[in-house]
Enzyme design. Structure first.
Site, mmCIF file in Angstrom:
data_model
loop_
_atom_site.group_PDB
_atom_site.id
_atom_site.type_symbol
_atom_site.label_atom_id
_atom_site.label_comp_id
_atom_site.label_asym_id
_atom_site.label_seq_id
_atom_site.Cartn_x
_atom_site.Cartn_y
_atom_site.Cartn_z
ATOM 1 N N LYS A 101 48.926 33.565 49.982
ATOM 2 C CA LYS A 101 49.543 34.412 51.007
ATOM 3 C C LYS A 101 48.534 35.432 51.530
ATOM 4 O O LYS A 101 47.914 36.167 50.761
ATOM 5 C CB LYS A 101 50.760 35.158 50.437
ATOM 6 C CG LYS A 101 51.928 34.252 50.115
ATOM 7 C CD LYS A 101 53.107 35.015 49.531
ATOM 8 C CE LYS A 101 53.954 35.657 50.594
ATOM 9 N NZ LYS A 101 55.213 36.207 50.034
ATOM 10 N N ILE A 102 48.404 35.456 52.843
ATOM 11 C CA ILE A 102 47.526 36.402 53.531
ATOM 12 C C ILE A 102 48.369 37.136 54.571
ATOM 13 O O ILE A 102 49.059 36.498 55.366
ATOM 14 C CB ILE A 102 46.353 35.675 54.213
ATOM 15 C CG1 ILE A 102 45.482 34.979 53.153
ATOM 16 C CG2 ILE A 102 45.525 36.637 55.052
ATOM 17 C CD1 ILE A 102 44.363 34.145 53.742
#
Length: 370
Positions: free
Chosen positions: A140-141
């Site tokens: 997750k970014i």
């Protein structure tokens, strides 16, 4: 009890659980949700981990082992969280294989303190990918301005990504562009783009929470009549943008090479206002090729109370835009809403990460003393 969940799945919505913990893994709870409630993926975030570590003894053995070899707090947190995520990936491996690698996905977020540092975000994303070492991982970014190039660069290395903290359609379009650029670069770098997957986590309930607060402050009848409408309208416009982007010639060229479209994921779908139906952000966002990641309370509410009416999104962009026009007419600065929500989102995850570090620090010290 799970007929609604089966129906939701049949309508093309992948049901993911917005929670993971060692207790869920060790007790068989998560396996039970996969078996009985059509759960085909899991998402995590710093807040979820902070809660898991603060109130469970399931980590005591690993904490003692980490304390015994003098692990730092940061190293301990990384080892604890990646262990849970790796084990969750293994639990979902059959789902991953059966779905042709579309579902069975487990997400772990980069350190939220890096949200405004592109280079460090990329480095951490690649490190998490190698550390967990499972093909069904999503890193997750956050969709901050500095996160956008990190998304492209991470995908270019052949790493599948869950883009998080998306609030506006404008930012979502930038996310999709970053995704497509990443797939193009991955192809140029020799990666098998058919194995590259991504979701774009579009936050829902927080939009209503912020907009409703502002509508209440305005206080007119026209303003009050718009309460509880902004979030769904925003998501409907996002889906229209998704359909537009993934029907371009640029994308079709990649799809012909086996590339997978980045699916919209409805996040933050637990209803925060008790006046609203607990299934609001599920029932009103039913459309194929999407993910809805729910806390368990919402999952149970959908199983028991949902009134699914089929596709409630496709073709409704005009009505959704009318809601936004009405919000502007009563004085809502929607751009300011989105900036506020992104800043708050990053701050909340940073705070949770700090709580996680402090909790683990205390547990390491206690283990050493004990």
């Amino acid at each position: 009890m799970t007929d609604n969940l089966a129906r939701l799945s049949e309508l093309g919505v992948s049901i993911w659980l917005d929670d993971v913990s060692r207790r869920r893994l060790n007790s068989g709870n998560l396996a039970g949700l996969v078996r009985d409630k059509h759960v085909v993926g899991v998402t995590s975030n710093p807040t979820i981990f902070a809660k898991a570590l603060s109130d469970a003894a399931d980590y005591d053995e690993q904490i003692r082992e980490l304390a015994g070899r003098g692990a730092s707090v940061d190293a301990a947190v990384k080892e604890i969280t990646t262990t849970d995520i790796r084990n969750a990936c293994d639990l979902f491996r059959d789902v991953y294989d059966a779905s042709g690698h579309v579902d069975g996905r487990v997400s772990i977020e980069v350190d939220p303190r890096l949200a405004h540092d592109t280079d460090k975000t990329v480095a951490e994303a690649l490190d998490l990918w190698k550390t967990v070492d499972r093909p069904n991982l999503l890193v997750k970014i956050p969709a901050t301005e500095d996160g956008l190039p990190a998304i492209t660069r991470t995908l270019a290395e052949g790493v599948s990504v869950n883009v998080t903290l998306i609030f506006s359609v404008e930012r979502y379009r930038a996310v999709m562009d970053a995704f497509i650029s990443g797939v193009e670069q991955a192809k140029a770098n020799g990666h098998n783009i058919a194995e590259l997957h991504s979701v774009a986590s579009f936050f829902v309930s927080r939009v209503d929470s912020e907009v409703d607060k502002r509508l209440d402050k305005i206080g007119t009848d026209e303003a009050k009549a718009l309460r509880g409408k902004a979030a769904v309208a925003n998501a409907v416009l996002a889906y229209a943008a998704f359909e537009e982007t993934f029907s371009t010639d640029r994308w079709r060229t990649l799809a012909a090479e086996g590339a997978n479209a980045q699916r919209p994921l409805w996040a933050s779908t637990g209803v925060k206002n008790p006046d609203y139906s607990p299934t609001l952000y599920v029932d009103e966002l039913v459309v194929a090729n999407t993910v809805n990641t729910m806390p368990e309370a919402t999952l149970d509410a959908v199983a028991e109370k949902s009134e699914l009416r089929g596709d409630t999104v496709t073709g409704n962009a005009g009505e959704a835009q009318a809601v936004f026009d009405a919000l502007a007419a009563v004085g809502i600065d929607i751009s300011d809403v989105f900036v506020t929500l992104e800043n708050e989102g990053v701050e909340k995850f940073e705070k949770s990460w700090q709580e996680l570090l402090e909790s683990v620090d205390g547990q390491l010290k206690a283990a050493k003393e004990g």
